[in-house]
Design a protein around this motif. Sequence first.
Motif, PDB file in Angstrom:
ATOM      1  N   ALA A  83     -48.374  19.572  14.935  1.00 34.54           N
ATOM      2  CA  ALA A  83     -48.908  20.845  15.417  1.00 34.54           C
ATOM      3  C   ALA A  83     -50.210  20.575  16.141  1.00 34.54           C
ATOM      4  O   ALA A  83     -51.079  19.863  15.626  1.00 34.54           O
ATOM      5  N   THR A  84     -50.339  21.110  17.350  1.00 38.24           N
ATOM      6  CA  THR A  84     -51.589  20.963  18.084  1.00 38.24           C
ATOM      7  C   THR A  84     -52.236  22.339  18.238  1.00 38.24           C
ATOM      8  O   THR A  84     -51.591  23.308  18.639  1.00 38.24           O
ATOM      9  N   VAL A  85     -53.503  22.404  17.892  1.00 39.99           N
ATOM     10  CA  VAL A  85     -54.248  23.664  17.838  1.00 39.99           C
ATOM     11  C   VAL A  85     -54.964  23.910  19.162  1.00 39.99           C
ATOM     12  O   VAL A  85     -55.514  22.983  19.763  1.00 39.99           O
ATOM     13  N   GLN A  86     -54.955  25.152  19.602  1.00 37.07           N
ATOM     14  CA  GLN A  86     -55.833  25.598  20.680  1.00 37.07           C
ATOM     15  C   GLN A  86     -56.662  26.735  20.101  1.00 37.07           C
ATOM     16  O   GLN A  86     -56.120  27.781  19.731  1.00 37.07           O
ATOM     17  N   ALA A  87     -57.967  26.526  19.980  1.00 37.85           N
ATOM     18  CA  ALA A  87     -58.791  27.524  19.308  1.00 37.85           C
ATOM     19  C   ALA A  87     -60.230  27.412  19.761  1.00 37.85           C
ATOM     20  O   ALA A  87     -60.661  26.397  20.316  1.00 37.85           O
ATOM     21  N   GLU A  88     -60.977  28.463  19.482  1.00 29.96           N
ATOM     22  CA  GLU A  88     -62.396  28.524  19.808  1.00 29.96           C
ATOM     23  C   GLU A  88     -63.207  28.159  18.570  1.00 29.96           C
ATOM     24  O   GLU A  88     -62.883  28.582  17.454  1.00 29.96           O
TER      25      GLU A  88
ATOM     26  N   GLU B 265     -52.946  25.929   7.266  1.00 32.11           N
ATOM     27  CA  GLU B 265     -51.957  26.732   6.528  1.00 32.11           C
ATOM     28  C   GLU B 265     -50.895  27.286   7.474  1.00 32.11           C
ATOM     29  O   GLU B 265     -49.702  27.315   7.127  1.00 32.11           O
ATOM     30  N   ARG B 266     -51.291  27.700   8.663  1.00 34.58           N
ATOM     31  CA  ARG B 266     -50.314  28.204   9.638  1.00 34.58           C
ATOM     32  C   ARG B 266     -49.374  27.076  10.082  1.00 34.58           C
ATOM     33  O   ARG B 266     -48.162  27.293  10.256  1.00 34.58           O
TER      34      ARG B 266
ATOM     35  N   GLY C 278     -53.317  21.476  -0.598  1.00 34.05           N
ATOM     36  CA  GLY C 278     -52.406  22.555  -0.958  1.00 34.05           C
ATOM     37  C   GLY C 278     -51.143  22.607  -0.138  1.00 34.05           C
ATOM     38  O   GLY C 278     -50.126  23.150  -0.582  1.00 34.05           O
ATOM     39  N   THR C 279     -51.182  22.042   1.080  1.00 34.31           N
ATOM     40  CA  THR C 279     -50.034  22.146   1.979  1.00 34.31           C
ATOM     41  C   THR C 279     -49.302  20.828   2.182  1.00 34.31           C
ATOM     42  O   THR C 279     -48.142  20.816   2.585  1.00 34.31           O
TER      43      THR C 279
END
Length: 284
Positions: free
Chosen positions: A6-11, A29-30, A76-77
Motif C-alpha cells: 500500500a502506498t500512501v498519498q497524504a498531507e 489500519e486502513r 495490531g495489524t
Amino acid sequence: MTVRIATVQAEATPGDIAANLSSAATWIERAAERGADVVVFPEAFTTGYDESAFAGSLPSADDPAWLAPVQRAVDGTGVVAILNTALDRVDRRTLTDVIVVPREPPVMAYDKQHLYDSERAVFAAGEGGFSFVVNDLRLALSVCYDANFPEHAAAAAAAGADVYVNSGAYFPGGSHRRDVHYAARALDNGMYVVFSGLTGGSHDFIGGSAVFDPLGRRVTGVAAATPGDTPATSTPPEGLAIADLDAAVVAAAREHQRMWADRRDDLGVPRTIGTVASGASVDA
C-alpha cells in the motif's frame, strides 16, 4: 510469492509530530483492512517537509519511544511500515526510512543519499543502500531525489532487489519528471517501483503516489495534480493505492527485456578524435 503493498498519498502537518504519527497509524489500519503486507509513507511524513520543522526538535534515533503510535498500529495489524522522517542522529541530521516491524524493535534503515538543494544545509547524506525481504521479494529503499539517478536503482537491482521503494515530496511543476523517472527506473531494471508522495502542505506538494510494474507501466495510483500543476488550483486528494507485487512478474520481465542481463559493467575507456568540422556551407 507475492507482496501486497500500500502506498500512501497524504498531507503532513509541519512540526506536529504527534498529529502526523496518529495519522500514520490510521493509514496503517486502513491498509490492513485491504490486506496489505507493507505500507509506504511519503518523505518526511513524521515531521512534515518544512524548513522550520527541520530546524527544530526532531525525533531521536537513540530513543524510538516517539514511534509508539505507529508501533501499536503495526503490532495490531501485522503490517510492516516504511516511515520516512527527519531524524536526529546526535552528530548529524538525516532524512531516514524507518522500518517498523510487528513486535520487533524499529530499524533506522536508510538515510537519503542524494540531498536536494536546501537539504544540504541541514542534513547529512547517507552512505549506502538498504534492502529487506518480505514474502521472498527483496525491497530496496530510496528517498525522493535518489530516484533521479539511474545508478541508484541499478545498484539496488544489482544487489538483488525486486522492488524499488521511494518516499518523496514533489513541488508544483514536477509531475512530468516524477512520473518519467519512476517509470524509467522500473523499465531499466525490470523491477517494481513504488512511490509515496506528500500532498498539500506549506509547499503545495503534488502527490503522485503510484506503483509501476517491471515494464515501466503505471498499474495503480492515487489521483495527482495535472501536468503543468501550478500551485493553489487544487490540492491532490489523500488516498491509498494497493498493488500485488509478484516475483514471477519480475522474472518474466527480466527474461523478456534483456537490458539487465545484457548490460556491461565495463564499457572501456571512451575514445575521441577531437573536433570534427562540418562540410556544410553557412550563409553569412
